[in-house]
Motif scaffolding. Structure first.
Motif, PDB file in Angstrom:
ATOM      1  N   VAL A  46       0.834  -1.207   0.000  1.00  0.00           N
ATOM      2  CA  VAL A  46       0.000   0.000   0.000  1.00  0.00           C
ATOM      3  C   VAL A  46       0.865   1.253   0.000  1.00  0.00           C
ATOM      4  CG1 VAL A  46      -1.621   1.319   1.378  1.00  0.00           C
ATOM      5  CG2 VAL A  46      -1.992  -1.089   1.027  1.00  0.00           C
ATOM      6  N   PHE A  48       3.945   1.697  -1.087  1.00  0.00           N
ATOM      7  CA  PHE A  48       4.621   1.952  -2.355  1.00  0.00           C
ATOM      8  C   PHE A  48       3.633   2.313  -3.449  1.00  0.00           C
ATOM      9  CE2 PHE A  48       8.127   0.207  -0.161  1.00  0.00           C
ATOM     10  CZ  PHE A  48       9.239   0.717  -0.790  1.00  0.00           C
ATOM     11  N   ASP A  49       2.413   1.761  -3.368  1.00  0.00           N
ATOM     12  CA  ASP A  49       1.398   2.147  -4.346  1.00  0.00           C
ATOM     13  C   ASP A  49       1.044   3.617  -4.204  1.00  0.00           C
ATOM     14  OD1 ASP A  49      -0.841   1.153  -6.266  1.00  0.00           O
ATOM     15  OD2 ASP A  49      -1.841   2.380  -4.767  1.00  0.00           O
ATOM     16  N   VAL A  50       0.885   4.075  -2.955  1.00  0.00           N
ATOM     17  CA  VAL A  50       0.536   5.478  -2.754  1.00  0.00           C
ATOM     18  C   VAL A  50       1.703   6.381  -3.158  1.00  0.00           C
ATOM     19  CG1 VAL A  50      -0.121   7.165  -1.015  1.00  0.00           C
ATOM     20  CG2 VAL A  50      -1.131   4.929  -0.978  1.00  0.00           C
ATOM     21  N   ARG A  53       1.953   6.450  -7.083  1.00  0.00           N
ATOM     22  CA  ARG A  53       0.735   6.921  -7.755  1.00  0.00           C
ATOM     23  C   ARG A  53       0.483   6.119  -9.022  1.00  0.00           C
ATOM     24  NH1 ARG A  53      -1.910  10.827  -6.190  1.00  0.00           N
ATOM     25  NH2 ARG A  53      -1.313  11.392  -4.109  1.00  0.00           N
ATOM     26  N   ASP A  54       0.474   4.807  -8.851  1.00  0.00           N
ATOM     27  CA  ASP A  54       0.335   3.901  -9.981  1.00  0.00           C
ATOM     28  C   ASP A  54      -1.048   4.055 -10.614  1.00  0.00           C
ATOM     29  OD1 ASP A  54       0.723   1.947 -11.749  1.00  0.00           O
ATOM     30  OD2 ASP A  54       0.601   0.295 -10.329  1.00  0.00           O
ATOM     31  N   THR A  55      -1.073   4.191 -11.920  1.00  0.00           N
ATOM     32  CA  THR A  55      -2.369   4.367 -12.576  1.00  0.00           C
ATOM     33  C   THR A  55      -3.167   3.069 -12.582  1.00  0.00           C
ATOM     34  OG1 THR A  55      -1.206   4.030 -14.636  1.00  0.00           O
ATOM     35  CG2 THR A  55      -1.744   6.285 -14.046  1.00  0.00           C
ATOM     36  N   LEU A  56      -2.475   1.938 -12.560  1.00  0.00           N
ATOM     37  CA  LEU A  56      -3.190   0.657 -12.519  1.00  0.00           C
ATOM     38  C   LEU A  56      -3.564   0.258 -11.090  1.00  0.00           C
ATOM     39  CD1 LEU A  56      -1.321  -1.630 -15.037  1.00  0.00           C
ATOM     40  CD2 LEU A  56      -3.441  -0.431 -15.311  1.00  0.00           C
ATOM     41  N   HIS A  57      -3.040   0.961 -10.109  1.00  0.00           N
ATOM     42  CA  HIS A  57      -3.247   0.624  -8.700  1.00  0.00           C
ATOM     43  C   HIS A  57      -2.855  -0.818  -8.429  1.00  0.00           C
ATOM     44  CE1 HIS A  57      -5.075   4.351  -7.410  1.00  0.00           C
ATOM     45  NE2 HIS A  57      -5.673   4.377  -8.571  1.00  0.00           N
ATOM     46  N   ALA A  58      -1.700  -1.188  -8.954  1.00  0.00           N
ATOM     47  CA  ALA A  58      -1.269  -2.572  -8.807  1.00  0.00           C
ATOM     48  C   ALA A  58      -1.047  -2.936  -7.350  1.00  0.00           C
ATOM     49  CB  ALA A  58       0.012  -2.789  -9.604  1.00  0.00           C
ATOM     50  N   GLN A  60      -2.531  -1.795  -4.603  1.00  0.00           N
ATOM     51  CA  GLN A  60      -3.756  -2.018  -3.839  1.00  0.00           C
ATOM     52  C   GLN A  60      -4.485  -3.257  -4.318  1.00  0.00           C
ATOM     53  OE1 GLN A  60      -6.037   1.373  -3.010  1.00  0.00           O
ATOM     54  NE2 GLN A  60      -4.266   2.702  -2.854  1.00  0.00           N
ATOM     55  N   THR A  63      -2.764  -6.038  -2.808  1.00  0.00           N
ATOM     56  CA  THR A  63      -3.080  -6.141  -1.384  1.00  0.00           C
ATOM     57  C   THR A  63      -4.405  -6.862  -1.174  1.00  0.00           C
ATOM     58  OG1 THR A  63      -1.921  -4.084  -1.058  1.00  0.00           O
ATOM     59  CG2 THR A  63      -3.341  -4.812   0.695  1.00  0.00           C
ATOM     60  N   LEU A  64      -5.393  -6.513  -2.000  1.00  0.00           N
ATOM     61  CA  LEU A  64      -6.681  -7.208  -1.880  1.00  0.00           C
ATOM     62  C   LEU A  64      -6.507  -8.696  -2.161  1.00  0.00           C
ATOM     63  CD1 LEU A  64      -9.132  -4.710  -3.507  1.00  0.00           C
ATOM     64  CD2 LEU A  64      -8.956  -5.355  -1.146  1.00  0.00           C
TER      65      LEU A  64
ATOM     66  N   TYR B  69      -3.499   2.143   7.097  1.00  0.00           N
ATOM     67  CA  TYR B  69      -3.980   2.221   5.719  1.00  0.00           C
ATOM     68  C   TYR B  69      -4.812   3.482   5.512  1.00  0.00           C
ATOM     69  CZ  TYR B  69      -2.632  -2.660   5.198  1.00  0.00           C
ATOM     70  OH  TYR B  69      -1.935  -3.820   5.152  1.00  0.00           O
ATOM     71  N   LEU B  72      -2.639   6.339   5.111  1.00  0.00           N
ATOM     72  CA  LEU B  72      -2.018   6.349   3.783  1.00  0.00           C
ATOM     73  C   LEU B  72      -3.045   6.586   2.687  1.00  0.00           C
ATOM     74  CD1 LEU B  72       0.510   3.433   4.132  1.00  0.00           C
ATOM     75  CD2 LEU B  72       1.063   5.770   3.615  1.00  0.00           C
ATOM     76  N   ALA B  74      -5.586   4.875   1.828  1.00  0.00           N
ATOM     77  CA  ALA B  74      -6.124   3.692   1.158  1.00  0.00           C
ATOM     78  C   ALA B  74      -7.321   3.202   1.960  1.00  0.00           C
ATOM     79  CB  ALA B  74      -5.055   2.611   1.042  1.00  0.00           C
ATOM     80  N   ILE B  77      -8.866  -0.469   1.277  1.00  0.00           N
ATOM     81  CA  ILE B  77      -8.056  -1.537   1.865  1.00  0.00           C
ATOM     82  C   ILE B  77      -8.267  -1.575   3.373  1.00  0.00           C
ATOM     83  CG2 ILE B  77      -5.717  -2.431   2.072  1.00  0.00           C
ATOM     84  CD1 ILE B  77      -6.402  -2.426  -0.683  1.00  0.00           C
ATOM     85  N   VAL B  80     -11.543  -3.280   4.109  1.00  0.00           N
ATOM     86  CA  VAL B  80     -11.426  -4.713   3.821  1.00  0.00           C
ATOM     87  C   VAL B  80     -10.605  -5.402   4.903  1.00  0.00           C
ATOM     88  CG1 VAL B  80     -10.369  -6.336   2.222  1.00  0.00           C
ATOM     89  CG2 VAL B  80     -11.818  -4.561   1.364  1.00  0.00           C
ATOM     90  N   ILE B 142       6.191  10.786   0.316  1.00  0.00           N
ATOM     91  CA  ILE B 142       4.883  10.426  -0.233  1.00  0.00           C
ATOM     92  C   ILE B 142       4.012  11.666  -0.184  1.00  0.00           C
ATOM     93  CG2 ILE B 142       2.942   8.865  -0.059  1.00  0.00           C
ATOM     94  CD1 ILE B 142       4.599   7.031   1.574  1.00  0.00           C
ATOM     95  N   GLN B 149      -5.864   8.265  -2.870  1.00  0.00           N
ATOM     96  CA  GLN B 149      -5.310   7.273  -3.772  1.00  0.00           C
ATOM     97  C   GLN B 149      -6.091   5.971  -3.751  1.00  0.00           C
ATOM     98  OE1 GLN B 149      -3.152   8.012  -5.756  1.00  0.00           O
ATOM     99  NE2 GLN B 149      -2.040   6.226  -6.456  1.00  0.00           N
ATOM    100  N   SER B 158     -10.176   0.368 -10.888  1.00  0.00           N
ATOM    101  CA  SER B 158      -8.968  -0.323 -11.352  1.00  0.00           C
ATOM    102  C   SER B 158      -9.120  -1.830 -11.210  1.00  0.00           C
ATOM    103  CB  SER B 158      -7.755   0.153 -10.562  1.00  0.00           C
ATOM    104  OG  SER B 158      -7.757  -0.409  -9.292  1.00  0.00           O
ATOM    105  N   HIS B 162      -8.777  -3.320 -14.871  1.00  0.00           N
ATOM    106  CA  HIS B 162      -7.473  -3.888 -15.234  1.00  0.00           C
ATOM    107  C   HIS B 162      -7.208  -5.229 -14.581  1.00  0.00           C
ATOM    108  CE1 HIS B 162      -6.606   0.006 -16.881  1.00  0.00           C
ATOM    109  NE2 HIS B 162      -6.899   0.569 -15.734  1.00  0.00           N
ATOM    110  N   TRP B 163      -7.895  -5.534 -13.522  1.00  0.00           N
ATOM    111  CA  TRP B 163      -7.545  -6.725 -12.747  1.00  0.00           C
ATOM    112  C   TRP B 163      -8.697  -7.704 -12.676  1.00  0.00           C
ATOM    113  CZ3 TRP B 163      -2.555  -6.981 -11.654  1.00  0.00           C
ATOM    114  CH2 TRP B 163      -1.833  -5.796 -11.619  1.00  0.00           C
TER     115      TRP B 163
END
Lengths: 133, 207
Positions: A46, A48-50, A53-58, A60, A63-64, B69, B72, B74, B77, B80, B142, B149, B158, B162-163
């Motif tokens: 989380v 490093f994602d924040v 500012r990844d556009t794909l939110h890889a 997060q 993390t899920l 979280y 940050l 999020a 998350i 969840v 950050i 975010q 997302s 994408h996922w």
């Protein structure tokens, strides 16, 4: 916020879980320590994602996925621990020595300390099973 | 354990441009305080000799992580985390402790004999990793104030744009884990005579 704060916290949580995995004797407490390690990884993801500012939110999304996999892992792990407890009468991982190597014939002195508790523990498990049955 | 934080706050000259470690923002202060509580609860959870208390300290640690979280940004998350970890995983662990007849109260043999070795490994790993991480990221900043975010809208978009494929694969994995847990904990007919389990409560660990 400095990235060092979440990174250091994740490192310390991971090492706490590492200590728990190595030092605990009950299998369920070992599973709890594994959960701590997984959570440390999640915090890193989380943070490093924040930061990126990844556009794909890889981070997060991962993390899920990690949380879901941890839930599956804890379900299977507890089922296995319960099965072991039902068959052996104990959940102590120190006593589950069936897969340990038997002491080789050439060097019995080296492995005496390993071999002696095996018989004792088998006896204890048998006794515990007899008591509870 | 606050030594690591002090280590991270070693020098203002090493900080990111315009952001010193000695002049923390409010979010950073909150993060460090909640982090100390989380870390303390985690340490208690792996060192306490009362098995049920270990699970309850784990609740505190996981809840503290949910607050981290939130700090940050999020939020999805975080919720969840509260729902799945605090809500179900800890309940599963407590069920497991009860079903394996964990002793209530102090159990002197909660730690195995290799405790000094475990402590050595953990402290060495913590020292090495903290050194590396602080050295690598002491100037990284950050920017938390440039929009949220991880709100539910952003995460959902997302996740389902994408996922989607990993998400569906994960649902299959969850189903497989559910079936596996049922099969593992089901009492089969021929070995029911020698079982020492607590009886009809055996199916409790399934969701």
């Amino acid at each position: 916020m400095h990235l060092a704060y979440p990174a250091v916290l994740a490192v310390l949580l991971f090492c706490t879980g590492l200590y728990g995995v190595l030092a605990r004797r009950n299998a369920i407490l070992v599973l709890m320590s594994v959960e701590l390690m997984l959570n440390a990884v999640n915090l890193n993801l989380v943070a490093f994602d924040v930061w990126l500012r990844d556009t794909l939110h890889a981070g997060q999304a991962l993390t899920l996925f990690t949380i879901a996999i941890a839930a599956a892992e804890i379900g299977i792990g507890l089922a296995i621990v319960l099965l072991v407890h039902r068959n052996r009468g104990t959940a102590d991982i120190d006593k589950l020595r069936d897969l340990a190597d038997p002491p080789p014939a050439g060097s019995p002195a080296l492995h005496d300390s390993m071999a002696a508790p095996t018989d004792n523990d088998a006896d204890q498990a048998r006794r515990a099973r007899r008591q509870t049955a | 354990m606050s030594a690591a934080v002090q280590l991270a706050a070693a020098g203002p000259g090493l900080a990111a441009a315009g952001h010193g470690f000695l002049s923390p923002t409010g979010v950073e202060i909150a993060f460090v305080l909640v982090g100390l509580a989380t870390l303390g609860a985690a340490v208690l959870s792996v060192t306490t000799r009362q098995l049920v208390h270990a699970a309850l300290w784990l609740v505190v640690a996981l809840g503290g992580l949910a607050v981290e979280y939130l700090l940050l940004t999020a939020e999805f998350i975080a919720w969840v985390q509260v729902l799945i970890y605090v809500g179900s995983v800890v309940v599963l662990l407590l069920f497991g402790l009860m079903l394996t007849k964990a002793p209530i109260g102090r159990s002197p043999d909660a730690d195995s004999g290799n405790r000094p070795a475990a402590l050595t490994v953990a402290v060495a790993a913590a020292g090495a990793l903290v050194w590396v991480v602080v050295d690598a990221f002491r100037t990284t900043w950050i920017a938390l104030d440039k929009g949220v975010q991880g709100s539910t809208a952003v995460s959902g978009e997302s996740l389902f744009r994408h996922w989607v494929l990993p998400f569906e694969a994960l649902s299959v994995l969850l189903l497989a884990a559910l079936v596996g847990a049922i099969v593992l904990s089901r009492r089969s007919g021929h070995d029911s005579g020698q079982g020492v389990g607590p009886g009809p409560g055996q199916g409790k660990e399934k969701r």
